[in-house]
Design a protein around this motif. Structure first.
Motif, PDB file in Angstrom:
ATOM      1  N   LEU A  54     -12.380 -12.250  -7.657  1.00 50.68           N
ATOM      2  CA  LEU A  54     -11.061 -11.689  -7.929  1.00 50.68           C
ATOM      3  C   LEU A  54     -11.110 -10.165  -7.844  1.00 50.68           C
ATOM      4  O   LEU A  54     -12.073  -9.534  -8.261  1.00 50.68           O
ATOM      5  CB  LEU A  54     -10.555 -12.138  -9.296  1.00 50.68           C
ATOM      6  N   PRO A  55     -10.045  -9.580  -7.309  1.00 44.87           N
ATOM      7  CA  PRO A  55     -10.023  -8.127  -7.141  1.00 44.87           C
ATOM      8  C   PRO A  55      -9.703  -7.408  -8.446  1.00 44.87           C
ATOM      9  O   PRO A  55      -9.163  -7.994  -9.381  1.00 44.87           O
ATOM     10  CB  PRO A  55      -8.894  -7.930  -6.132  1.00 44.87           C
ATOM     11  N   ASN A  56     -10.022  -6.114  -8.461  1.00 45.09           N
ATOM     12  CA  ASN A  56      -9.612  -5.251  -9.566  1.00 45.09           C
ATOM     13  C   ASN A  56      -8.184  -4.763  -9.361  1.00 45.09           C
ATOM     14  O   ASN A  56      -7.525  -4.340 -10.312  1.00 45.09           O
ATOM     15  CB  ASN A  56     -10.520  -4.023  -9.660  1.00 45.09           C
ATOM     16  N   LEU A  57      -7.709  -4.822  -8.095  1.00 48.10           N
ATOM     17  CA  LEU A  57      -6.404  -4.288  -7.757  1.00 48.10           C
ATOM     18  C   LEU A  57      -5.925  -4.896  -6.439  1.00 48.10           C
ATOM     19  O   LEU A  57      -6.717  -5.057  -5.518  1.00 48.10           O
ATOM     20  CB  LEU A  57      -6.508  -2.761  -7.602  1.00 48.10           C
ATOM     21  N   ILE A  58      -4.623  -5.213  -6.383  1.00 46.29           N
ATOM     22  CA  ILE A  58      -4.011  -5.733  -5.157  1.00 46.29           C
ATOM     23  C   ILE A  58      -3.009  -4.705  -4.637  1.00 46.29           C
ATOM     24  O   ILE A  58      -2.118  -4.277  -5.379  1.00 46.29           O
ATOM     25  CB  ILE A  58      -3.273  -7.059  -5.416  1.00 46.29           C
ATOM     26  N   PHE A  59      -3.163  -4.312  -3.373  1.00 48.28           N
ATOM     27  CA  PHE A  59      -2.157  -3.529  -2.661  1.00 48.28           C
ATOM     28  C   PHE A  59      -1.363  -4.534  -1.834  1.00 48.28           C
ATOM     29  O   PHE A  59      -1.946  -5.230  -0.999  1.00 48.28           O
ATOM     30  CB  PHE A  59      -2.806  -2.479  -1.749  1.00 48.28           C
ATOM     31  N   LEU A  60      -0.062  -4.611  -2.063  1.00 48.13           N
ATOM     32  CA  LEU A  60       0.744  -5.702  -1.523  1.00 48.13           C
ATOM     33  C   LEU A  60       1.946  -5.197  -0.738  1.00 48.13           C
ATOM     34  O   LEU A  60       2.809  -4.496  -1.286  1.00 48.13           O
ATOM     35  CB  LEU A  60       1.223  -6.571  -2.701  1.00 48.13           C
ATOM     36  N   ASP A  61       1.988  -5.541   0.549  1.00 47.40           N
ATOM     37  CA  ASP A  61       3.168  -5.258   1.360  1.00 47.40           C
ATOM     38  C   ASP A  61       4.242  -6.281   0.979  1.00 47.40           C
ATOM     39  O   ASP A  61       3.926  -7.424   0.628  1.00 47.40           O
ATOM     40  CB  ASP A  61       2.808  -5.384   2.846  1.00 47.40           C
ATOM     41  N   LEU A  62       5.492  -5.889   1.049  1.00 41.10           N
ATOM     42  CA  LEU A  62       6.570  -6.818   0.700  1.00 41.10           C
ATOM     43  C   LEU A  62       6.986  -7.699   1.864  1.00 41.10           C
ATOM     44  O   LEU A  62       7.243  -8.888   1.686  1.00 41.10           O
ATOM     45  CB  LEU A  62       7.794  -6.052   0.188  1.00 41.10           C
ATOM     46  N   ASN A  63       7.077  -7.131   3.057  1.00 37.98           N
ATOM     47  CA  ASN A  63       7.605  -7.856   4.209  1.00 37.98           C
ATOM     48  C   ASN A  63       6.474  -8.397   5.077  1.00 37.98           C
ATOM     49  O   ASN A  63       5.929  -7.674   5.903  1.00 37.98           O
ATOM     50  CB  ASN A  63       8.514  -6.933   5.032  1.00 37.98           C
TER      51      ASN A  63
END
Length: 148
Positions: A54-63
């Motif tokens: 599991l990551p420490n942080l997720i960078f997430l695009d919306l589209n």
């Protein structure tokens, strides 16, 4: 004593954006491991795998195709083993109605994707500093949008 690597996930379907993000994290720190997935379905499959790191942080695009970032957020937040993972939305658009909704959903920060590489690097650095410096339960509305 060596600190463990910070494990980041980038969920984004734009290959150029992924490449710039990878280059930026490589330049920022040797202590970051980056996993890239290209849509929300891949993200959720990765996170729900039995032996997932599991990551420490997720960078997430919306589209994204197949499953949007907006669809992933409630799923992550409502899954006990994932709910603690901070999410930073990393998206091209900056719609304040959407930004307000994301804040209400418990997203940690919002970053509008910068066009220049130096600014991409700068916002990622800021995000990592804020992740380390802030008690995640005390998110500040004033610091929600990270800018270069």
């Amino acid at each position: 004593m060596k600190h463990p690597k910070l494990h980041l996930i980038l969920a984004d379907d734009d290959m150029d954006d992924c490449e710039f993000f990878m280059e930026a994290t490589d330049e920022i720190s040797d202590d970051c491991k980056l996993t890239v997935v290209n849509d929300g379905v891949e993200l959720m499959e990765f996170l729900s795998a039995e032996n997932a790191e599991l990551p420490n942080l997720i960078f997430l695009d919306l589209n994204m195709p197949r499953k949007s970032g907006m669809e992933c957020i409630p799923e992550i937040k409502s899954t006990e083993k994932l709910a603690h993972i901070p999410i930073i939305v990393y998206s091209t658009s900056l719609d304040h109605t959407v930004v307000n909704e994301l804040y209400q959903l418990g997203v940690l920060h919002y970053i509008q994707k910068p066009a220049e590489f130096a600014n991409i690097k700068r916002v990622i650095e800021k995000a990592l500093i804020l992740l380390n410096d802030v008690n995640l339960s005390q998110r500040s509305r004033e610091q929600f949008i990270i800018q270069p």
